[in-house]
Scaffold this active site. Structure first.
Site, PDB file in Angstrom:
ATOM      1  N   LYS A 159       0.826  -1.151  -0.008  1.00  0.00           N
ATOM      2  CA  LYS A 159       0.175   0.075   0.082  1.00  0.00           C
ATOM      3  C   LYS A 159       0.864   0.881   0.159  1.00  0.00           C
ATOM      4  O   LYS A 159       1.025   1.702   1.064  1.00  0.00           O
ATOM      5  CB  LYS A 159      -0.767   0.027   1.366  1.00  0.00           C
ATOM      6  CG  LYS A 159      -2.285   0.968   1.246  1.00  0.00           C
ATOM      7  CD  LYS A 159      -3.238   0.538   2.199  1.00  0.00           C
ATOM      8  CE  LYS A 159      -4.395   1.773   2.292  1.00  0.00           C
ATOM      9  NZ  LYS A 159      -4.940   1.568   1.071  1.00  0.00           N
TER      10      LYS A 159
HETATM   11  N1  PPE Z   1      -7.594  -2.288  -2.624  1.00  0.00           N
HETATM   12  C1  PPE Z   1      -6.958  -1.048  -2.857  1.00  0.00           C
HETATM   13  C2  PPE Z   1      -6.224  -0.646  -4.031  1.00  0.00           C
HETATM   14  C3  PPE Z   1      -7.042  -0.477  -1.680  1.00  0.00           C
HETATM   15  O1  PPE Z   1      -6.609   0.908  -1.466  1.00  0.00           O
HETATM   16  C4  PPE Z   1      -7.744  -0.738  -0.369  1.00  0.00           C
HETATM   17  C5  PPE Z   1      -8.180   0.186   0.725  1.00  0.00           C
HETATM   18  C6  PPE Z   1      -8.434  -2.011  -0.434  1.00  0.00           C
HETATM   19  C7  PPE Z   1      -8.192  -2.694  -1.677  1.00  0.00           C
HETATM   20  C8  PPE Z   1      -9.211  -2.720   0.861  1.00  0.00           C
HETATM   21  O2  PPE Z   1      -8.249  -2.820   1.921  1.00  0.00           O
HETATM   22  P1  PPE Z   1      -8.737  -2.760   3.223  1.00  0.00           P
HETATM   23  O3  PPE Z   1      -8.858  -1.541   3.684  1.00  0.00           O
HETATM   24  O4  PPE Z   1      -7.550  -3.426   4.067  1.00  0.00           O
HETATM   25  O5  PPE Z   1      -9.949  -3.816   3.422  1.00  0.00           O
HETATM   26  N2  PPE Z   1      -8.148   1.277   0.699  1.00  0.00           N
HETATM   27  C9  PPE Z   1      -7.991   2.397   1.436  1.00  0.00           C
HETATM   28  C10 PPE Z   1      -7.781   3.824   0.931  1.00  0.00           C
HETATM   29  C11 PPE Z   1      -8.912   4.498   0.351  1.00  0.00           C
HETATM   30  C12 PPE Z   1      -8.557   5.883  -0.224  1.00  0.00           C
HETATM   31  O6  PPE Z   1      -9.428   6.531  -0.991  1.00  0.00           O
HETATM   32  O7  PPE Z   1      -7.726   6.398   0.362  1.00  0.00           O
HETATM   33  C13 PPE Z   1      -9.027   2.292   2.696  1.00  0.00           C
HETATM   34  O8  PPE Z   1     -10.008   1.995   2.367  1.00  0.00           O
HETATM   35  O9  PPE Z   1      -8.821   2.890   3.706  1.00  0.00           O
END
Ligand code: PPE
Length: 306
Positions: A159
């Site tokens: 990330k």
């Molecule tokens: N894929 C991506 C690309 C992603 O950024 C997130 C979280 C997820 C899947 C889901 O991951 P999780 O939060 O562990 O379930 N995206 C973060 C950032 C969003 C933003 O706009 O900034 C979030 O949900 O906090």
């Protein structure tokens, strides 16, 4: 929606005033996207505010750092404690938490290795990511013409801030076309994920979600939903899927810390329909669990006010 300001931000071990949490314009990460971050939510429960899967998020932050040769100068324990201290100082209950570790000010140029690694944690109240209405009635999405980053371009498992340029292009393309959100395909043409969400498909009472090799970020919400669905008696399979199989789905939904469990009612102008029964059931269970309503999952909650 503008960020709702609170009092303090944690920066390199100190609590600083919100307005003073600043960086130099020649900060390495600003130029080259050399940062790693997390998104975490804290929910209001009967026993006060509780952070959902805090340790798991901080461990993923460490892993993201490792993939970019960044040794984060705090332990997972220290970062968890700092997060809870910050929430208490700001007297927050429900909030979104954004930890970030980034290459700071020092040298310019692509070699980041001599730049300091600065760490900050911010927290503020943040509502439904894709709107309250989206959470209830479902959203409309469009398959992006931008392909999701692939494993030999950038590590999808990290990330990292720079990797979100890819997500931003997909997101803006979908908004400009009049949709709420994008769906990205992987380098092979199979379904990957949203710009900031993982995707789930329901077909004949079975749940499907793309596997790690489909260039996804391994979402913590995705993992939580897989566990909840299996405990509810559903079969959950990680599988490569084509966009057409999504058009024929019974139900579709996104998961993510920000997006929580957001139903999808339309994809590429194919109607999926109003949020279906399994999506509703999983969404309701997810909110019950995050709000401390199910004893079985209390290990996922880290209480801020013991
Ligand atoms: N894929 C991506 C690309 C992603 O950024 C997130 C979280 C997820 C899947 C889901 O991951 P999780 O939060 O562990 O379930 N995206 C973060 C950032 C969003 C933003 O706009 O900034 C979030 O949900 O906090």
């Amino acid at each position: 929606m503008p960020i709702q300001e609170v009092e303090k931000i944690w920066m390199n071990g100190a609590l600083v005033d919100w307005g003073e949490a600043k960086i130099h314009v020649l900060t390495h990460a600003l130029h080259y996207g050399s940062g790693v971050f997390e998104g975490i939510r804290c929910y209001k429960t009967d026993k006060g505010a509780a952070v959902f899967r805090l340790r798991d998020h901080m461990m993923r932050l460490m892993d993201s750092g490792k993939l970019y040769f960044m040794t984060i100068p705090y332990s997972v324990e220290e970062l968890c404690k700092a997060t809870k201290d910050l929430i208490r100082v700001n007297k927050l209950s429900g909030c979104y938490i954004r930890p970030i570790a980034y290459r700071g000010y020092g040298e310019m140029g692509l070699n980041p290795l001599k730049n300091p690694i600065d760490v900050a944690i911010a927290a503020w109240p943040w509502g439904a990511y894709l709107g309250e209405e989206g959470l209830k009635k479902g959203i409309r999405i469009k398959t992006s013409s931008f392909q999701r980053i692939s494993p030999n371009v950038l590590p999808p498992l990290a990330k990292a801030t720079g990797q979100y340029a890819n997500s931003i292009l997909a997101k803006v393309e979908s908004l400009n076309a009049g949709y709420d959100e994008a769906l990205m395909l992987d380098y092979r043409g199979y379904v990957s994920e949203g710009p900031g969400e993982n995707i789930f498909v329901v077909k004949d009472d079975v749940l499907y979600t793309p596997p790690e090799h489909a260039s996804i970020l391994k979402g913590i919400t995705r993992d939580s939903v897989m566990t909840l669905a299996m405990d509810m008696g559903y079969q959950v399979l990680e599988r490569d899927m084509t966009r057409a199989s999504l058009y024929l789905a019974d139900e579709l939904f996104f998961t993510g810390t920000a997006a929580e469990v957001t139903p999808i009612r339309e994809i590429d102008n194919y109607s999926i329909g109003a949020p279906g029964p399994i999506t509703r059931e999983i969404q309701a269970k997810f909110f019950e669990v995050t709000k401390g309503g199910d004893e079985r999952y209390k290990a996922w909650l880290d209480h801020v006010y013991p």
